[in-house]
Design a protein around this motif. Structure first.
Motif, PDB file in Angstrom:
ATOM      1  N   VAL A  35       0.850  -1.191   0.000  1.00 11.57           N
ATOM      2  CA  VAL A  35       0.000   0.000   0.000  1.00 11.57           C
ATOM      3  C   VAL A  35       0.889   1.245   0.000  1.00 11.57           C
ATOM      4  O   VAL A  35       1.998   1.236   0.544  1.00 11.57           O
ATOM      5  CB  VAL A  35      -0.948   0.042   1.229  1.00 11.57           C
ATOM      6  CG1 VAL A  35      -2.014  -1.022   1.118  1.00 11.57           C
ATOM      7  CG2 VAL A  35      -0.165  -0.086   2.536  1.00 11.57           C
ATOM      8  N   VAL A  36       0.392   2.293  -0.628  1.00 15.40           N
ATOM      9  CA  VAL A  36       1.016   3.612  -0.554  1.00 15.40           C
ATOM     10  C   VAL A  36       0.157   4.453   0.376  1.00 15.40           C
ATOM     11  O   VAL A  36      -1.061   4.542   0.191  1.00 15.40           O
ATOM     12  CB  VAL A  36       1.116   4.270  -1.944  1.00 15.40           C
ATOM     13  CG1 VAL A  36       1.637   5.701  -1.826  1.00 15.40           C
ATOM     14  CG2 VAL A  36       2.019   3.443  -2.861  1.00 15.40           C
ATOM     15  N   ILE A  37       0.798   5.049   1.382  1.00 12.44           N
ATOM     16  CA  ILE A  37       0.086   5.734   2.458  1.00 12.44           C
ATOM     17  C   ILE A  37       0.525   7.191   2.546  1.00 12.44           C
ATOM     18  O   ILE A  37       1.710   7.516   2.397  1.00 12.44           O
ATOM     19  CB  ILE A  37       0.369   5.031   3.807  1.00 12.44           C
ATOM     20  CG1 ILE A  37      -0.126   3.581   3.771  1.00 12.44           C
ATOM     21  CG2 ILE A  37      -0.281   5.774   4.968  1.00 12.44           C
ATOM     22  CD1 ILE A  37       0.299   2.769   4.985  1.00 12.44           C
ATOM     23  N   ALA A  38      -0.431   8.073   2.800  1.00 16.18           N
ATOM     24  CA  ALA A  38      -0.116   9.489   3.064  1.00 16.18           C
ATOM     25  C   ALA A  38       0.389   9.612   4.486  1.00 16.18           C
ATOM     26  O   ALA A  38      -0.228   9.094   5.423  1.00 16.18           O
ATOM     27  CB  ALA A  38      -1.358  10.359   2.867  1.00 16.18           C
ATOM     28  N   ARG A  39       1.528  10.310   4.660  1.00 15.08           N
ATOM     29  CA  ARG A  39       2.089  10.517   5.988  1.00 15.08           C
ATOM     30  C   ARG A  39       1.801  11.921   6.525  1.00 15.08           C
ATOM     31  O   ARG A  39       2.305  12.312   7.567  1.00 15.08           O
ATOM     32  CB  ARG A  39       3.601  10.283   5.961  1.00 15.08           C
ATOM     33  CG  ARG A  39       3.986   8.827   5.671  1.00 15.08           C
ATOM     34  CD  ARG A  39       3.433   7.886   6.709  1.00 15.08           C
ATOM     35  NE  ARG A  39       3.849   6.504   6.491  1.00 15.08           N
ATOM     36  CZ  ARG A  39       3.369   5.469   7.155  1.00 15.08           C
ATOM     37  NH1 ARG A  39       2.427   5.662   8.069  1.00 15.08           N
ATOM     38  NH2 ARG A  39       3.800   4.248   6.907  1.00 15.08           N
ATOM     39  N   LYS A  73      -3.525  12.248   7.091  1.00  9.40           N
ATOM     40  CA  LYS A  73      -2.412  11.388   7.481  1.00  9.40           C
ATOM     41  C   LYS A  73      -2.927   9.980   7.757  1.00  9.40           C
ATOM     42  O   LYS A  73      -3.905   9.797   8.488  1.00  9.40           O
ATOM     43  CB  LYS A  73      -1.719  11.960   8.715  1.00  9.40           C
ATOM     44  CG  LYS A  73      -0.531  11.156   9.187  1.00  9.40           C
ATOM     45  CD  LYS A  73       0.114  11.802  10.400  1.00  9.40           C
ATOM     46  CE  LYS A  73       1.316  10.993  10.875  1.00  9.40           C
ATOM     47  NZ  LYS A  73       1.963  11.610  12.060  1.00  9.40           N
ATOM     48  N   GLY A  74      -2.301   8.988   7.153  1.00  2.43           N
ATOM     49  CA  GLY A  74      -2.685   7.601   7.346  1.00  2.43           C
ATOM     50  C   GLY A  74      -3.598   7.045   6.278  1.00  2.43           C
ATOM     51  O   GLY A  74      -3.817   5.823   6.215  1.00  2.43           O
ATOM     52  N   ASP A 268       4.873  13.949   2.148  1.00  2.00           N
ATOM     53  CA  ASP A 268       5.364  12.677   2.664  1.00  2.00           C
ATOM     54  C   ASP A 268       4.401  11.533   2.346  1.00  2.00           C
ATOM     55  O   ASP A 268       3.287  11.478   2.876  1.00  2.00           O
ATOM     56  CB  ASP A 268       5.573  12.794   4.181  1.00  2.00           C
ATOM     57  CG  ASP A 268       6.373  11.629   4.744  1.00  2.00           C
ATOM     58  OD1 ASP A 268       6.809  10.767   3.957  1.00  2.00           O
ATOM     59  OD2 ASP A 268       6.555  11.576   5.978  1.00  2.00           O
ATOM     60  N   VAL A 269       4.844  10.652   1.459  1.00  2.00           N
ATOM     61  CA  VAL A 269       4.110   9.417   1.166  1.00  2.00           C
ATOM     62  C   VAL A 269       5.081   8.251   1.292  1.00  2.00           C
ATOM     63  O   VAL A 269       6.276   8.402   1.061  1.00  2.00           O
ATOM     64  CB  VAL A 269       3.475   9.427  -0.247  1.00  2.00           C
ATOM     65  CG1 VAL A 269       2.262  10.318  -0.298  1.00  2.00           C
ATOM     66  CG2 VAL A 269       4.484   9.856  -1.309  1.00  2.00           C
ATOM     67  N   SER A 270       4.553   7.090   1.657  1.00  2.00           N
ATOM     68  CA  SER A 270       5.432   5.924   1.797  1.00  2.00           C
ATOM     69  C   SER A 270       4.752   4.685   1.242  1.00  2.00           C
ATOM     70  O   SER A 270       3.526   4.628   1.102  1.00  2.00           O
ATOM     71  CB  SER A 270       5.799   5.698   3.267  1.00  2.00           C
ATOM     72  OG  SER A 270       4.658   5.311   4.018  1.00  2.00           O
ATOM     73  N   LEU A 271       5.572   3.686   0.910  1.00  2.00           N
ATOM     74  CA  LEU A 271       5.070   2.403   0.430  1.00  2.00           C
ATOM     75  C   LEU A 271       5.454   1.335   1.429  1.00  2.00           C
ATOM     76  O   LEU A 271       6.595   1.266   1.881  1.00  2.00           O
ATOM     77  CB  LEU A 271       5.659   2.092  -0.950  1.00  2.00           C
ATOM     78  CG  LEU A 271       5.168   0.809  -1.644  1.00  2.00           C
ATOM     79  CD1 LEU A 271       5.190   0.979  -3.156  1.00  2.00           C
ATOM     80  CD2 LEU A 271       6.019  -0.417  -1.256  1.00  2.00           C
ATOM     81  N   GLU A 272       4.488   0.476   1.766  1.00  3.93           N
ATOM     82  CA  GLU A 272       4.741  -0.609   2.716  1.00  3.93           C
ATOM     83  C   GLU A 272       4.270  -1.929   2.114  1.00  3.93           C
ATOM     84  O   GLU A 272       3.143  -2.025   1.613  1.00  3.93           O
ATOM     85  CB  GLU A 272       4.009  -0.357   4.033  1.00  3.93           C
ATOM     86  CG  GLU A 272       4.498   0.870   4.788  1.00  3.93           C
ATOM     87  CD  GLU A 272       3.743   1.092   6.084  1.00  3.93           C
ATOM     88  OE1 GLU A 272       2.905   0.218   6.441  1.00  3.93           O
ATOM     89  OE2 GLU A 272       3.994   2.109   6.738  1.00  3.93           O
TER      90      GLU A 272
END
Length: 277
Positions: A35-39, A73-74, A268-272
């Motif tokens: 998933v790509v999530i907004a931080r 966020k999240g 800030d976005v991240s992939l987990e």
């Protein structure tokens, strides 16, 4: 959407000979869900670009948000399923594109809201102060702003260095003769030059690095000569998020800011990786 060929150049730059870490560590054929999530909260942008990149490499993409949507966020932005190596190959490029575009779109949306609260008719525009124009210009549009010129080919913008070589009135005349289809804009720093540009037939007069008081003097001079409605007035230089409301309160049409692209703050976005399939 920004063209896929343009985006693939970033992948080629990031992995000219493949992703050696994933190829060394992850068994071939491994499938995963990510998933790509907004931080942070803000305006998300670059979803279409990220989706195109992942899909090009065979990854299934389920977009949970749309470009231009405000996120918290999240929030999950994308859900990905496919070859784990391919997901990780695209990861950083996709996040870089989304982070930059979302940062620009978020700031543009904030400034548009500030300006519209003061004067609904004023537009907020970016400039050409970027080397990533396809990405940055689209982000400005997503945020609710205007692109200004995309390139030197789009419109005539007569600046100080042109006027160091050709007198203002002659420059406008020559621009008019060059093409009937191109907007003619003149950058000025003095009341007298604003009047010259308007009298010569410019479509847009850009007031460069002027204080609100100086701009009001230009506007009053144009009104006295019956020229205010003959031109669009653009304000540029010296405008910040802190003082943009003061400029928006004037009788102007456009406020352009180079900092929207040359000083962008990354979103800030991240992939987990959520699970192995």
């Amino acid at each position: 959407m920004v063209s896929l060929n343009y985006l693939l150049r970033f992948i080629e730059e990031d992995a000219p000979f493949g992703d050696v870490t994933s190829e060394a560590v992850i068994p071939e054929g491994t499938k995963a869900r990510a998933v790509v999530i907004a931080r942070q909260s803000g305006v998300i942008a670059g979803i279409e670009e990220a989706k195109a990149l992942f899909e090009h490499f065979g990854v299934n993409v389920d977009a949970k948000k749309r470009d231009g949507e405000e996120v918290e966020k999240g929030d999950v932005i994308l859900e990905l399923r496919g070859d784990a190596r391919k997901i990780l190959l695209v990861e950083r490029t996709a996040l870089n594109v989304m982070g930059r575009m979302s940062g620009i779109a978020t700031e543009v949306r904030n400034l548009v809201k500030k300006v519209r609260a003061v004067n609904p008719k004023v537009r907020v525009a970016g400039t050409r102060k970027t080397l990533l124009k396809p990405i940055d210009k689209r982000a400005i549009l997503i945020g609710g702003g205007e692109m200004h010129r995309f390139s030197l080919s789009d419109a005539v913008l007569i600046k100080d260095n042109h006027l160091a070589l050709v007198p203002l009135e002659e420059a406008v005349r020559r621009a008019r003769e060059f093409s009937v289809y191109k907007v003619v804009e003149v950058e000025v720093e003095r009341v007298e030059d604003a009047l010259k540009a308007a009298r010569a037939g410019a479509d847009v007069v850009m007031l460069d690095n002027m204080t609100p008081e100086q701009i009001e003097a230009v506007l009053e001079a144009l009104r006295r000569e019956g020229l205010r409605e003959a031109v669009k007035i653009e304000v540029s230089g010296g405008v910040t998020p802190e003082n943009i409301g003061e400029y928006a309160g004037l009788d102007v049409d456009v406020i352009s800011l180079g900092y929207l692209t040359h000083s962008v703050r990354n979103f800030d976005v991240s992939l987990e990786i959520v699970e192995r399939l």
